[in-house]
Write an enzyme that holds these catalytic residues in place. Structure first.
Site, PDB file in Angstrom:
ATOM      1  CD  GLU A  21      -1.059   0.838   3.568  1.00  0.00           C
ATOM      2  OE1 GLU A  21      -2.267   0.998   3.391  1.00  0.00           O
ATOM      3  OE2 GLU A  21      -0.470   1.239   4.586  1.00  0.00           O
ATOM      4  CG  ASN A  22       2.747   2.734   2.679  1.00  0.00           C
ATOM      5  OD1 ASN A  22       2.725   1.910   3.586  1.00  0.00           O
ATOM      6  ND2 ASN A  22       1.917   3.767   2.645  1.00  0.00           N
ATOM      7  CG  ASN A  49      -3.864   3.089   6.366  1.00  0.00           C
ATOM      8  OD1 ASN A  49      -3.164   2.082   6.377  1.00  0.00           O
ATOM      9  ND2 ASN A  49      -3.377   4.287   6.615  1.00  0.00           N
ATOM     10  CG  HIS A  50      -1.677   4.775   2.778  1.00  0.00           C
ATOM     11  ND1 HIS A  50      -1.889   6.134   2.754  1.00  0.00           N
ATOM     12  CD2 HIS A  50      -1.010   4.527   3.929  1.00  0.00           C
ATOM     13  CE1 HIS A  50      -1.356   6.687   3.833  1.00  0.00           C
ATOM     14  NE2 HIS A  50      -0.823   5.735   4.567  1.00  0.00           N
ATOM     15  CG  HIS A 135      -2.733  -2.487   6.973  1.00  0.00           C
ATOM     16  ND1 HIS A 135      -1.469  -2.654   6.451  1.00  0.00           N
ATOM     17  CD2 HIS A 135      -2.954  -1.152   6.988  1.00  0.00           C
ATOM     18  CE1 HIS A 135      -0.977  -1.467   6.139  1.00  0.00           C
ATOM     19  NE2 HIS A 135      -1.861  -0.545   6.460  1.00  0.00           N
ATOM     20  CG  HIS A 162       5.714   1.535   7.818  1.00  0.00           C
ATOM     21  ND1 HIS A 162       5.967   2.483   6.851  1.00  0.00           N
ATOM     22  CD2 HIS A 162       4.472   1.072   7.557  1.00  0.00           C
ATOM     23  CE1 HIS A 162       4.923   2.586   6.054  1.00  0.00           C
ATOM     24  NE2 HIS A 162       4.004   1.740   6.462  1.00  0.00           N
TER      25      HIS A 162
HETATM   26 FE   LIG Z   1      -1.084   1.447   6.509  1.00  0.00          FE
END
Ligand SMILES: [Fe+2]
Length: 253
Positions: A21-22, A49-50, A135, A162
Site C-alpha cells: 500500500e506504500n 488504509n492507503h 493491517h 513499518h
Molecule cells: Fe497502513
C-alpha cells in the site's frame, strides 16, 4: 523488488506475499508497480488504509484478483479481501487482508469479517495454508487477532506500523504470529519517509511539505514460515532482514 527472486531461490519459497500500500513512493499502489512486483515473483499483494491513494487502483483492482484490499471495507467496495493462490503443484493457499479499528478509520468488525471468510475454507483440507495480514496500528488488537484465530490459520502477521517486532513465535494452537513484519525501505527515516518533513509535522504543528520517501539504502524486512501441508499449521518461522540499517537475519531452514 530486486531481492524477491534472490530470496525465492535461496529460501525455496512456495509463496510470497507483500503489503504494497506504500509501494508507489509512499502513497498507495499503482497498477504499474503492482505489475513490477508480480514480475519479480510476488504472488499476492495486500493493501490497507492507503489502498486508494492511487485512484487508478480503484478501477484496476477488479481486474487484478491477486491484489487484495482489507476484507472489512463496506459492502460494495471494489476488489476482494481475500484470494486463493493455486501453486504449480496444485496446493492452495488462502490470503486474507483485514484492517484494525483501533486508532484507524472506522471499519466493519475485522474479527467477524475474517471469521466469515474462514467459514468457507478448511485449513489442511480445502487449502494447505492460510495467511492473514492484519493491517493495524495497535499491538493489542493484532495480538487479540492472533489468539482468536490461533489454530485456524497458518500465520497472523501485522503490517502498517513499518517497524518489525521481535515477538515472532508459534502460538499454542499452531499459528505463526508476528505483531508487525516491518517495512522494506530506508530505516533512517520516520516510518520510511524523509526525516525533515516528517519531524516538522510533529514539531511545528503546521501544514508543511508532503513527506517524500527517504532514499538511503533500504532494508528488506519480513517473515518466513514453514507449514505442514497436512494440518496447515506452522512448523518453523524466522525473520528475514536484508540490507540497510537493520541487523541482518536470514532463516537457516
Ligand atoms: Fe497502513
Amino acid at each position: 523488488m530486486e531481492q524477491v527472486p534472490r530470496l525465492r531461490e535461496a529460501l525455496r519459497l512456495d509463496l510470497v506475499v507483500v503489503n504494497g500500500e506504500n509501494a508507489s513512493h509512499g502513497y498507495g499502489l499503482s497498477p504499474g508497480i503492482a505489475e513490477d512486483l508480480f514480475r519479480a515473483g510476488v504472488d499476492v499483494i495486500t493493501l490497507g488504509n492507503h489502498a486508494w491513494d492511487r485512484r487508478d487502483m480503484i478501477g484496476h483492482i477488479g481486474t487484478a484478483p491477486r491484489i487484495i484490499r482489507p476484507v472489512n471495507y463496506p459492502p460494495g467496495t471494489p476488489g476482494q479481501g481475500s484470494h486463493v493462490v493455486v501453486l504449480a503443484d496444485g496446493r492452495k493457499a488462502l490470503v486474507v487482508n483485514v484492517m484494525g479499528r483501533l486508532f484507524m478509520d472506522a471499519m466493519d468488525d475485522p474479527f467477524r469479517a475474517v471469521g466469515e471468510v474462514l467459514s468457507r475454507h478448511r485449513l489442511g483440507v480445502t487449502v494447505q495454508a492460510i495467511i492473514v495480514d492484519v493491517h493495524a496500528e495497535a499491538t493489542s488488537e493484532k495480538l487479540a487477532f492472533g489468539h482468536v484465530f490461533d489454530g485456524r490459520v497458518s500465520l497472523v502477521v501485522g503490517t502498517h506500523t513499518h517497524v518489525p517486532t521481535a515477538d515472532h513465535r508459534i502460538l499454542v494452537g499452531g499459528t505463526a504470529y508476528q505483531t508487525d513484519a516491518g517495512m522494506c525501505g530506508d530505516y533512517d527515516s520516520v516510518i520510511g519517509m524523509g526525516k525533515e518533513a516528517s519531524v516538522a509535522r510533529f514539531v511545528r504543528k503546521m501544514p508543511g511539505e508532503r513527506p517524500q520517501p527517504a532514499d538511503g539504502p533500504a532494508s528488506v524486512a519480513g517473515i518466513m514460515v514453514e507449514t505442514d501441508d497436512a494440518t496447515g499449521l506452522a512448523v518453523r518461522m524466522a525473520p528475514i532482514r536484508v540490507g540497510g540499517l537493520l541487523a541482518p537475519s536470514m532463516p537457516d531452514f
